[in-house]
Design an enzyme around this catalytic site. Structure first.
Site, PDB file in Angstrom:
ATOM      1  N   ARG A 302       0.832  -1.201   0.000  1.00  0.00           N
ATOM      2  CA  ARG A 302       0.000   0.000   0.000  1.00  0.00           C
ATOM      3  C   ARG A 302       0.869   1.254   0.000  1.00  0.00           C
ATOM      4  NH1 ARG A 302      -4.901  -1.689   4.226  1.00  0.00           N
ATOM      5  NH2 ARG A 302      -5.406  -3.655   3.170  1.00  0.00           N
ATOM      6  N   ARG A 317       1.792   1.013  10.181  1.00  0.00           N
ATOM      7  CA  ARG A 317       1.386   1.484   8.850  1.00  0.00           C
ATOM      8  C   ARG A 317       2.578   1.392   7.900  1.00  0.00           C
ATOM      9  NH1 ARG A 317      -3.287   3.945   7.866  1.00  0.00           N
ATOM     10  NH2 ARG A 317      -3.553   4.431  10.071  1.00  0.00           N
ATOM     11  N   GLU A 389      -7.061  -0.589  15.462  1.00  0.00           N
ATOM     12  CA  GLU A 389      -7.623  -1.529  14.489  1.00  0.00           C
ATOM     13  C   GLU A 389      -6.630  -2.627  14.110  1.00  0.00           C
ATOM     14  OE1 GLU A 389      -8.632  -1.851   9.783  1.00  0.00           O
ATOM     15  OE2 GLU A 389      -8.548   0.153  10.654  1.00  0.00           O
ATOM     16  N   SER A 392     -10.690  -5.657   9.857  1.00  0.00           N
ATOM     17  CA  SER A 392     -11.892  -5.008   9.358  1.00  0.00           C
ATOM     18  C   SER A 392     -12.654  -6.028   8.533  1.00  0.00           C
ATOM     19  CB  SER A 392     -11.517  -3.790   8.502  1.00  0.00           C
ATOM     20  OG  SER A 392     -12.646  -3.025   8.182  1.00  0.00           O
ATOM     21  N   ARG A 431       0.387  -6.147  12.544  1.00  0.00           N
ATOM     22  CA  ARG A 431      -0.271  -5.525  13.692  1.00  0.00           C
ATOM     23  C   ARG A 431      -0.466  -6.532  14.827  1.00  0.00           C
ATOM     24  NH1 ARG A 431      -4.320  -0.653  11.856  1.00  0.00           N
ATOM     25  NH2 ARG A 431      -2.903   0.267  10.323  1.00  0.00           N
TER      26      ARG A 431
END
Length: 465
Positions: A302, A317, A389, A392, A431
């Site tokens: 990403r 991230r 988070e 999801s 994560r």
């Protein structure tokens, strides 16, 4: 993707639905879509009628010539020529208006389910449940500081070779990350019935369009290609691409260049590869009697174009990370129940790792582009004193299926219906590693290995310097 017939039948539903998702010009979008539709349908009808007349006249020419009625034959030939011009004119209108309508609808978000709460951003999200309790006291060193102190996490070396938002993991930490991914994949396949898939990591633009990453979020993607094509080949491809564009092809502006330069996108998540396994497919109802459940452990890439200044340090991230993805393909009536099941499958990972977390129902303003309803799982991070988070899980309804033309046919029925697609993280490996490092650190600066990961760690119980 949205059905113009549904907008035509209930325009106010889309105005209200898009406004609730933060689209300020929802009324203008609906008005524009209906105006394009009004222009498009007469052109389609006129074109079809002209085509039918031309076909009839073409057949009549042969009959007239068989009767030696050359005057009638010539009259019919002239009529055919005139109809050809009319057909071409209507096709031009249809291509222009059709492309404009498709592009307009392709850029619009999915509508939220009825039970999704209103809200503009994460402040409007609703906590559904909690599991586990954050530990009382103990060390709370940030994972980045902890990993660097152990000499097992190296951001500087990664930056020298790749730039910011990359990391090098070494020794026990690298092994722990590998163990996490393998544990999660085994859990989802052995206990939850997901079929393991090893999909491509590079996909074409159609696949990205199908799951909603294109055209709206291209800046968030990494694109590759063979840029050694000759100038002549590229020029020819551009000219042919313009011709396709004029005919209304949605991706004409990149199709020919892709063929010449072989452009591909690195997947931002295995959702893209797994969901596109059913693109342009008509499944039988028997194939969906039990939802089709797919999983993959893949690297994800990403660009994080819109995240400047957020989590710039550490593993939260990154441009490159691993994730176990969960995807389900269902009949429409099964998707809500499958959404709950999928979320529970992701929660099972956190429970087995004994990591405190909470389930959040996202509000309309905080959901992703393709989702109609989303549950986020947020894990406790001691260094930040908050939940972050880690998964999801979204029900996309038939939104992605329309973009991919993924359908199924019920037994005894002639017409087809669009399938429903769901996706979720089961979980993000990086994560999860962060959460384990922070929740399992001890006073000596070591990281205890969760018992669920012991079979994957070869007897290692702690990771130290």
């Amino acid at each position: 993707m949205h059905d113009i017939r549904a907008i035509r039948e209930n325009p106010e539903h889309f105005v209200v639905g898009w406004r609730s998702r933060g689209v300020d010009d929802a009324q203008a979008i609906v008005d524009q879509a209906l105006a394009l539709d009004r222009d498009l349908r007469p052109a389609q009808t006129a074109g079809q009628e002209a085509l039918a007349k031309r076909n009839a006249a073409s057949k009549a020419i042969g009959a007239a010539m068989g009767k030696k009625d050359m005057a009638e034959a010539e009259r019919l030939k002239a009529e055919v020529e005139g109809l050809k011009s009319e057909i071409a004119a209507q096709e031009a209108v249809e291509a222009e208006k059709g492309k404009a309508l498709r592009d307009l609808l392709a850029a619009q978000k999915n509508l939220a389910a009825d039970d999704v709460p209103d809200g503009e951003d994460e402040a409007g999200n609703v906590e559904v449940s909690r599991w586990g309790a954050p530990r009382d006291g103990g060390p709370a060193k940030d994972h980045a500081d902890l990993g660097e102190a152990l000499g097992l996490l190296d951001f500087e070396a990664a930056a020298k070779m790749s730039g910011a938002r990359f990391a090098v993991l070494k020794g026990g930490l690298a092994r722990l990350e590998r163990a996490i991914g393998q544990f999660m994949l085994d859990l989802q396949t052995a206990e939850h019935g997901y079929l393991e898939v090893n999909p491509p990591y590079l996909v074409r633009d159609e696949a990205m369009f199908g799951t909603g990453q294109l055209p709206k979020f291209e800046e968030d993607l990494f694109k590759t290609g063979d840029f050694n094509a000759s100038v002549e080949a590229i020029d020819k491809a551009v000219r042919e691409g313009i011709q396709r564009f004029e005919k209304g092809d949605v991706f004409s502006w990149m199709v020919n260049l892709r063929e010449v330069m072989d452009a591909r996108y690195l997947i931002p998540t295995a959702e893209v590869s797994l969901t596109n396994l059913v693109r342009e497919t008509i499944l039988s109802e028997d194939e969906l009697a039990t939802p089709m459940r797919l999983t993959a452990l893949t690297p994800c890439f990403r660009a994080e174009a819109g995240s400047a200044g957020r989590d710039t340090r550490g593993l939260i991230r990154q441009h490159q990370f691993s994730k176990v993805e969960l995807v389900s393909i269902t009949r429409p009536e099964d998707s809500d129940g499958e959404h709950e099941r999928m979320t529970a499958c992701a929660e099972a990972v956190l429970q087995k790792l004994e990591l405190p977390y909470r389930r959040m129902l996202l509000c309309k303003g905080d959901m992703g582009f393709s989702a109609r309803k989303t549950f986020d799982l947020e894990v406790w991070l001691p260094s930040q004193g908050t939940y972050r988070e880690i998964s999801s899980c979204s029900n996309c309804g038939d939104f992605q299926a329309r973009r991919m033309d993924a359908r199924f046919k019920r037994a005894g029925e002639k017409k087809t219906e669009f399938v429903h697609t769901l996706n979720g993280s089961g979980l993000a490996v990086g994560r999860t590693l962060v959460a384990i490092m922070e929740n399992y650190q001890d006073q000596d600066g070591r990281i205890a290995v969760p018992s669920a990961l012991a079979p994957y760690m070869g007897g290692v119980t702690h990771i130290g310097a």
